[in-house]
Design a protein around this motif. Structure first.
Motif, PDB file in Angstrom:
ATOM      1  N   ARG A  47       0.703  -1.277   0.069  1.00 25.19           N
ATOM      2  CA  ARG A  47      -0.091   0.082  -0.129  1.00 25.19           C
ATOM      3  C   ARG A  47       0.939   1.197   0.199  1.00 25.19           C
ATOM      4  O   ARG A  47       0.564   2.079  -0.900  1.00 25.19           O
ATOM      5  N   LEU A  77       0.896   3.997  -3.153  1.00 24.42           N
ATOM      6  CA  LEU A  77       0.414   5.511  -2.565  1.00 24.42           C
ATOM      7  C   LEU A  77       1.731   6.155  -2.874  1.00 24.42           C
ATOM      8  O   LEU A  77       1.388   7.462  -3.419  1.00 24.42           O
ATOM      9  N   LEU A 118      -3.535  14.693  -0.764  1.00 21.87           N
ATOM     10  CA  LEU A 118      -3.360  13.260  -0.652  1.00 21.87           C
ATOM     11  C   LEU A 118      -2.830  12.747   0.669  1.00 21.87           C
ATOM     12  O   LEU A 118      -3.226  11.802   1.266  1.00 21.87           O
ATOM     13  N   VAL A 162      -5.348  13.161   3.540  1.00 20.06           N
ATOM     14  CA  VAL A 162      -6.358  12.143   3.260  1.00 20.06           C
ATOM     15  C   VAL A 162      -5.712  10.709   3.996  1.00 20.06           C
ATOM     16  O   VAL A 162      -6.280  10.139   4.543  1.00 20.06           O
ATOM     17  N   LEU A 163      -4.293  10.668   3.603  1.00 22.71           N
ATOM     18  CA  LEU A 163      -3.689   9.317   4.140  1.00 22.71           C
ATOM     19  C   LEU A 163      -3.790   9.208   5.798  1.00 22.71           C
ATOM     20  O   LEU A 163      -3.799   8.192   6.414  1.00 22.71           O
ATOM     21  N   ALA A 186      -7.060   7.916   6.282  1.00 14.85           N
ATOM     22  CA  ALA A 186      -7.312   6.654   6.038  1.00 14.85           C
ATOM     23  C   ALA A 186      -6.538   5.426   6.806  1.00 14.85           C
ATOM     24  O   ALA A 186      -6.955   4.457   6.915  1.00 14.85           O
ATOM     25  N   LEU A 218     -10.556  13.986  -2.899  1.00 18.24           N
ATOM     26  CA  LEU A 218      -9.723  12.939  -2.527  1.00 18.24           C
ATOM     27  C   LEU A 218     -10.265  12.102  -1.468  1.00 18.24           C
ATOM     28  O   LEU A 218     -10.549  10.849  -1.314  1.00 18.24           O
ATOM     29  N   PHE A 231     -11.273   8.430  -1.328  1.00 16.35           N
ATOM     30  CA  PHE A 231     -10.677   7.301  -0.410  1.00 16.35           C
ATOM     31  C   PHE A 231     -12.023   6.651   0.441  1.00 16.35           C
ATOM     32  O   PHE A 231     -11.724   5.433   0.676  1.00 16.35           O
ATOM     33  N   LYS A 232     -13.028   7.401   0.420  1.00 16.80           N
ATOM     34  CA  LYS A 232     -14.113   6.849   1.301  1.00 16.80           C
ATOM     35  C   LYS A 232     -14.527   5.715   0.566  1.00 16.80           C
ATOM     36  O   LYS A 232     -14.785   4.428   1.083  1.00 16.80           O
ATOM     37  N   ILE A 271     -12.795   3.601  -1.683  1.00 12.10           N
ATOM     38  CA  ILE A 271     -11.836   2.713  -1.597  1.00 12.10           C
ATOM     39  C   ILE A 271     -11.951   2.095  -0.483  1.00 12.10           C
ATOM     40  O   ILE A 271     -11.806   0.803  -0.394  1.00 12.10           O
ATOM     41  N   LEU A 272     -11.946   2.706   0.819  1.00 11.90           N
ATOM     42  CA  LEU A 272     -11.947   2.029   1.991  1.00 11.90           C
ATOM     43  C   LEU A 272     -13.223   1.199   2.398  1.00 11.90           C
ATOM     44  O   LEU A 272     -13.113  -0.018   2.779  1.00 11.90           O
TER      45      LEU A 272
END
Length: 165
Positions: free
Chosen positions: A8, A12, A35, A38-39, A42, A148, A152-153, A155-156
């Motif tokens: 991951r 990323l 990003l 956001v990480l 996440a 983003l 990511f929501k 994707i998660l």
């Protein structure tokens, strides 16, 4: 678990590097700072700092490597740490976006201090001369952040569902 995390982080970092290169024609208008924030949400602060540091090093090899990369890594680590601290108390995305705008402006101050000291220039004129670039960076980061977060929501949500099956 460690293999999944390393994979991951590598993916990323590659994404951040590509985004930095693709947006290279637009001075300081890049989605990578967004990003990194956001990480934090996440995957946590440590992963965000690792990805930001690796991104600076890898793109440094592609765009020109210098001591300034150390300043970028330290500056990102500082603002991401402050962001992680603030995100614990501030939940609405609008307020987080405002905080991120401010933290990205702080990044501009920090990197200007580092750069001015590196080049032997007075700090205030150095920072003021780059203020429009800092503003472009902060505005673009604030605009990219909600986009983003939404990506990511999704994707998660998918990642959580695939882990359950």
């Amino acid at each position: 678990m460690m293999t999944k995390r390393l994979t991951r982080l590598a993916i990323l970092t590659a994404l951040a590097c590509v985004l930095r290169l693709v947006f290279g024609a637009f001075p300081n208008v890049k989605p990578i700072a967004a990003l990194f924030f956001v990480l934090i949400l996440a995957y946590g602060l440590a992963d965000a700092i690792i990805v930001s540091s690796l991104t600076m090093v890898v793109t440094g090899f592609l765009m020109g490597f210098s001591v300034i990369i150390l300043g970028q890594m330290i500056s990102y680590a500082l603002i991401l740490s402050l962001g992680a601290l603030v995100f614990k108390w501030i939940k609405p995305i609008f307020l987080r976006t405002l905080v991120i705008f401010g933290l990205t402006m702080l990044y501009g101050v920090l990197i200007s201090i580092f750069s001015a000291r590196l080049f032997g220039s007075p700090i205030l004129p150095f920072w003021l001369s780059g203020l429009t670039f800092d503003l472009a960076h902060a505005v673009s980061t604030a605009l990219f952040f909600p986009i983003l977060v939404t990506i990511f929501k999704n994707i998660l949500k998918h990642d959580t569902e695939s882990d359950a099956t």
